[in-house]
Write a protein that holds these residues in place. Structure first.
Motif, PDB file in Angstrom:
ATOM      1  N   GLY A  86       3.311  39.717  18.042  1.00 21.62           N
ATOM      2  CA  GLY A  86       1.892  39.499  17.825  1.00 21.62           C
ATOM      3  C   GLY A  86       1.512  39.783  16.383  1.00 21.62           C
ATOM      4  N   GLU A  87       0.221  39.791  16.112  1.00 19.04           N
ATOM      5  CA  GLU A  87      -0.293  40.087  14.775  1.00 19.04           C
ATOM      6  C   GLU A  87      -1.187  41.309  14.858  1.00 19.04           C
ATOM      7  OE1 GLU A  87      -1.741  37.168  11.498  1.00 19.04           O
ATOM      8  OE2 GLU A  87      -3.545  37.773  12.605  1.00 19.04           O
ATOM      9  N   VAL A  88      -1.007  42.227  13.917  1.00 22.82           N
ATOM     10  CA  VAL A  88      -1.831  43.429  13.851  1.00 22.82           C
ATOM     11  C   VAL A  88      -2.508  43.460  12.493  1.00 22.82           C
ATOM     12  CG1 VAL A  88      -1.861  45.953  13.885  1.00 22.82           C
ATOM     13  CG2 VAL A  88      -0.341  44.700  15.433  1.00 22.82           C
ATOM     14  N   ARG A  89      -3.829  43.447  12.497  1.00 23.96           N
ATOM     15  CA  ARG A  89      -4.626  43.495  11.275  1.00 23.96           C
ATOM     16  C   ARG A  89      -5.306  44.858  11.188  1.00 23.96           C
ATOM     17  NH1 ARG A  89      -8.214  40.505  13.071  1.00 23.96           N
ATOM     18  NH2 ARG A  89      -7.166  39.821  14.957  1.00 23.96           N
ATOM     19  N   PHE A  90      -5.005  45.591  10.140  1.00 26.20           N
ATOM     20  CA  PHE A  90      -5.587  46.930  10.007  1.00 26.20           C
ATOM     21  C   PHE A  90      -5.946  47.196   8.555  1.00 26.20           C
ATOM     22  CE2 PHE A  90      -1.102  47.512   9.164  1.00 26.20           C
ATOM     23  CZ  PHE A  90      -1.045  48.481   8.172  1.00 26.20           C
ATOM     24  N   GLY A  91      -6.750  48.224   8.343  1.00 27.70           N
ATOM     25  CA  GLY A  91      -7.172  48.583   7.000  1.00 27.70           C
ATOM     26  C   GLY A  91      -6.944  50.052   6.722  1.00 27.70           C
ATOM     27  N   MET A  92      -6.905  50.395   5.431  1.00 30.80           N
ATOM     28  CA  MET A  92      -6.739  51.788   5.014  1.00 30.80           C
ATOM     29  C   MET A  92      -7.481  52.019   3.714  1.00 30.80           C
ATOM     30  SD  MET A  92      -2.944  53.304   5.655  1.00 30.80           S
ATOM     31  CE  MET A  92      -2.523  53.977   7.264  1.00 30.80           C
ATOM     32  N   GLY A  93      -8.001  53.238   3.563  1.00 27.53           N
ATOM     33  CA  GLY A  93      -8.529  53.642   2.283  1.00 27.53           C
ATOM     34  C   GLY A  93      -7.394  53.763   1.279  1.00 27.53           C
ATOM     35  N   PRO A  94      -7.688  53.603  -0.022  1.00 27.38           N
ATOM     36  CA  PRO A  94      -6.622  53.600  -1.037  1.00 27.38           C
ATOM     37  C   PRO A  94      -5.778  54.867  -1.064  1.00 27.38           C
ATOM     38  CG  PRO A  94      -8.670  52.760  -1.950  1.00 27.38           C
ATOM     39  CD  PRO A  94      -9.010  53.298  -0.600  1.00 27.38           C
ATOM     40  N   VAL A 257     -10.682  59.447   9.254  1.00 23.45           N
ATOM     41  CA  VAL A 257     -11.086  59.002  10.594  1.00 23.45           C
ATOM     42  C   VAL A 257     -10.441  57.669  10.924  1.00 23.45           C
ATOM     43  CG1 VAL A 257     -13.294  60.224  10.483  1.00 23.45           C
ATOM     44  CG2 VAL A 257     -13.167  57.819   9.783  1.00 23.45           C
ATOM     45  N   LEU A 258     -10.359  57.402  12.205  1.00 21.36           N
ATOM     46  CA  LEU A 258      -9.926  56.108  12.728  1.00 21.36           C
ATOM     47  C   LEU A 258     -11.166  55.361  13.189  1.00 21.36           C
ATOM     48  CD1 LEU A 258      -7.847  54.047  13.927  1.00 21.36           C
ATOM     49  CD2 LEU A 258      -7.899  55.442  16.015  1.00 21.36           C
ATOM     50  N   ILE A 259     -11.337  54.136  12.703  1.00 21.50           N
ATOM     51  CA  ILE A 259     -12.442  53.271  13.126  1.00 21.50           C
ATOM     52  C   ILE A 259     -11.866  52.107  13.916  1.00 21.50           C
ATOM     53  CG2 ILE A 259     -14.428  51.906  12.399  1.00 21.50           C
ATOM     54  CD1 ILE A 259     -14.352  53.294   9.738  1.00 21.50           C
ATOM     55  N   SER A 260     -12.485  51.825  15.047  1.00 21.84           N
ATOM     56  CA  SER A 260     -12.063  50.680  15.853  1.00 21.84           C
ATOM     57  C   SER A 260     -13.273  50.110  16.574  1.00 21.84           C
ATOM     58  CB  SER A 260     -10.988  51.095  16.868  1.00 21.84           C
ATOM     59  OG  SER A 260     -11.482  52.109  17.731  1.00 21.84           O
ATOM     60  N   ALA A 269       0.525  45.908  20.676  1.00 21.08           N
ATOM     61  CA  ALA A 269       1.174  45.936  19.368  1.00 21.08           C
ATOM     62  C   ALA A 269       0.385  46.796  18.392  1.00 21.08           C
ATOM     63  CB  ALA A 269       1.330  44.518  18.828  1.00 21.08           C
ATOM     64  N   ALA A 270      -0.947  46.652  18.382  1.00 22.03           N
ATOM     65  CA  ALA A 270      -1.781  47.458  17.492  1.00 22.03           C
ATOM     66  C   ALA A 270      -1.654  48.940  17.817  1.00 22.03           C
ATOM     67  CB  ALA A 270      -3.235  47.013  17.590  1.00 22.03           C
ATOM     68  N   THR A 271      -1.561  49.256  19.097  1.00 24.20           N
ATOM     69  CA  THR A 271      -1.412  50.656  19.511  1.00 24.20           C
ATOM     70  C   THR A 271      -0.093  51.231  19.012  1.00 24.20           C
ATOM     71  OG1 THR A 271      -2.757  50.270  21.489  1.00 24.20           O
ATOM     72  CG2 THR A 271      -1.330  52.201  21.493  1.00 24.20           C
ATOM     73  N   LEU A 272       0.978  50.451  19.089  1.00 25.16           N
ATOM     74  CA  LEU A 272       2.279  50.930  18.600  1.00 25.16           C
ATOM     75  C   LEU A 272       2.244  51.184  17.092  1.00 25.16           C
ATOM     76  CD1 LEU A 272       4.715  48.597  20.590  1.00 25.16           C
ATOM     77  CD2 LEU A 272       4.348  51.041  20.945  1.00 25.16           C
ATOM     78  N   ILE A 273       1.614  50.268  16.341  1.00 23.63           N
ATOM     79  CA  ILE A 273       1.524  50.433  14.891  1.00 23.63           C
ATOM     80  C   ILE A 273       0.672  51.649  14.555  1.00 23.63           C
ATOM     81  CG2 ILE A 273       0.751  49.376  12.747  1.00 23.63           C
ATOM     82  CD1 ILE A 273       3.263  48.111  14.024  1.00 23.63           C
ATOM     83  N   LEU A 274      -0.456  51.786  15.235  1.00 16.64           N
ATOM     84  CA  LEU A 274      -1.340  52.930  14.992  1.00 16.64           C
ATOM     85  C   LEU A 274      -0.641  54.246  15.288  1.00 16.64           C
ATOM     86  CD1 LEU A 274      -4.021  54.295  14.384  1.00 16.64           C
ATOM     87  CD2 LEU A 274      -4.767  53.721  16.707  1.00 16.64           C
ATOM     88  N   ALA A 279       1.538  59.291  13.236  1.00 15.26           N
ATOM     89  CA  ALA A 279       2.642  60.248  13.111  1.00 15.26           C
ATOM     90  C   ALA A 279       3.028  60.458  11.649  1.00 15.26           C
ATOM     91  CB  ALA A 279       3.843  59.766  13.916  1.00 15.26           C
ATOM     92  N   GLU A 280       2.902  59.413  10.831  1.00 12.55           N
ATOM     93  CA  GLU A 280       3.219  59.532   9.404  1.00 12.55           C
ATOM     94  C   GLU A 280       2.204  60.407   8.669  1.00 12.55           C
ATOM     95  OE1 GLU A 280       5.327  59.016   5.959  1.00 12.55           O
ATOM     96  OE2 GLU A 280       5.903  58.115   7.873  1.00 12.55           O
ATOM     97  N   LEU A 281       0.933  60.286   9.059  1.00 15.87           N
ATOM     98  CA  LEU A 281      -0.120  61.018   8.358  1.00 15.87           C
ATOM     99  C   LEU A 281      -0.281  62.461   8.811  1.00 15.87           C
ATOM    100  CD1 LEU A 281      -3.005  58.381   8.092  1.00 15.87           C
ATOM    101  CD2 LEU A 281      -1.974  59.636   6.196  1.00 15.87           C
ATOM    102  N   THR A 282      -0.080  62.714  10.092  1.00 11.02           N
ATOM    103  CA  THR A 282      -0.408  64.020  10.666  1.00 11.02           C
ATOM    104  C   THR A 282       0.206  65.203   9.925  1.00 11.02           C
ATOM    105  OG1 THR A 282      -0.797  63.065  12.853  1.00 11.02           O
ATOM    106  CG2 THR A 282      -0.286  65.410  12.769  1.00 11.02           C
ATOM    107  N   PRO A 283       1.471  65.155   9.495  1.00 13.00           N
ATOM    108  CA  PRO A 283       2.022  66.322   8.791  1.00 13.00           C
ATOM    109  C   PRO A 283       1.308  66.655   7.487  1.00 13.00           C
ATOM    110  CG  PRO A 283       3.784  64.858   9.539  1.00 13.00           C
ATOM    111  CD  PRO A 283       2.498  64.123   9.730  1.00 13.00           C
ATOM    112  N   HIS A 284       0.550  65.718   6.931  1.00 19.60           N
ATOM    113  CA  HIS A 284      -0.132  65.956   5.668  1.00 19.60           C
ATOM    114  C   HIS A 284      -1.524  66.561   5.850  1.00 19.60           C
ATOM    115  CE1 HIS A 284       3.093  63.794   3.799  1.00 19.60           C
ATOM    116  NE2 HIS A 284       2.790  62.662   4.402  1.00 19.60           N
ATOM    117  N   PHE A 285      -2.027  66.595   7.081  1.00 13.59           N
ATOM    118  CA  PHE A 285      -3.375  67.093   7.296  1.00 13.59           C
ATOM    119  C   PHE A 285      -3.440  68.604   7.123  1.00 13.59           C
ATOM    120  CE2 PHE A 285      -4.159  63.255  10.212  1.00 13.59           C
ATOM    121  CZ  PHE A 285      -4.654  62.523   9.157  1.00 13.59           C
TER     122      PHE A 285
END
Length: 292
Positions: A86-94, A257-260, A269-274, A279-285
């Protein structure tokens, strides 16, 4: 369509029937039915075997592509079910993208080769517009100042911020006070200039959301970069950059925050990517996300 394609490829009713698991009369009736539907002769019999007419060649060429597309559609639909396509379209702050995508994207592309990713990097307001317009499934961005509306906001955590400088910077010896910072340019992303807990007039001289440029500027000058340690983990570990500890500067962080969309479930597919990005971000919080 498949019967005509196989017949054209094999060039024999007997051979094509065997390949299709049919009797020869059944294959003949199938081809005759197609010819009757269009009022055209698709195949001629000759001493060399069965040959497609001009109309037959056109039919076979189009049928082959339709069969390929049908199989691809079937694979996509089955992949949608288990999230592997499928296709997953997402955004992130810089800043957030700079902290996690460099490591996350190669892993995601390897793990999910049939998922097409469309990542947009931008400010919270622009990402929110795309969420509300249906052009994006989710966004991970700074939470401060977001309005309330027809979308869901989930606090994820807080990214710590600090001053970063090149190795050998004049302020790298420690015992630094806010007054000592005034002699050095401050640089940072557009989110950073409002989160520094400085009560004087010291503000970023350069605001830029290209973090590769900010990294290059910091490494090649005596600037101070206000950013998250997550963005420069490699440089900190290699010793090419260091944190500037300012004794009278209050440490700060900003909310991620997560916006949806509030309506409609997120695709598998979007859930798997999210989940992987989370998991990548959590250790940095710096801390657990506070309740809204």
């Amino acid at each position: 369509m498949q019967h005509a394609v196989v017949l054209a490829r094999v060039g024999s009713y007997v051979g094509a029937a065997q390949a299709l698991g049919l009797t020869q009369p059944a294959l003949s009736r199938s081809i005759q039915s197609i010819e009757a539907d269009y009022g055209l002769r698709l195949f001629d019999r000759g001493r060399g075997g069965v040959v497609a007419t001009d109309a037959g060649a056109e039919f076979v060429a189009r049928a082959e592509q339709l069969l390929i597309d049908a199989r691809a559609l079937d694979d996509i639909m089955r992949g949608q079910l288990d999230g592997t396509a499928g296709e997953v379209r997402f955004g992130m702050g810089p800043l957030i993208a700079s902290a996690c995508l460099k490591d996350a994207l190669p892993r995601l592309l390897s793990m999910f080769p049939s998922i097409h990713l469309r990542a947009t990097i931008g400010g919270s307001a622009a990402l929110l517009d795309q969420i509300l317009g249906g052009a994006m499934q989710f966004a991970i961005c700074a939470g401060e100042g977001l309005p309330r509306g027809d979308f869901a906001i989930e606090p994820m955590g807080r990214l710590p911020l600090c001053l970063i400088a090149r190795a050998g910077h004049p302020l790298g010896t420690g015992g630094v006070h806010v007054a000592d910072l005034a002699g050095f340019p401050l640089v940072g992303g557009s989110i950073d200039d409002r989160v520094v807990a400085m009560e004087n007039d010291y503000a970023p001289q350069l605001v830029c959301d290209n973090y590769e440029i900010l990294r290059s500027v910091t490494l090649s000058s005596d600037t101070l970069w206000l950013t998250s340690p997550a963005v420069v983990m490699r440089e900190l570990s290699e010793g090419t950059m260091l944190k500037i500890d300012c004794v009278d500067l209050v440490s700060d962080s900003y909310e991620v925050v997560l916006i949806s969309r509030r309506r409609g479930a997120m695709s598998r597919a979007a859930t798997l990517i999210l989940d992987d990005l989370r998991a990548e971000l959590t250790p940095h919080f710096a801390e657990e996300p506070p309740p809204l």
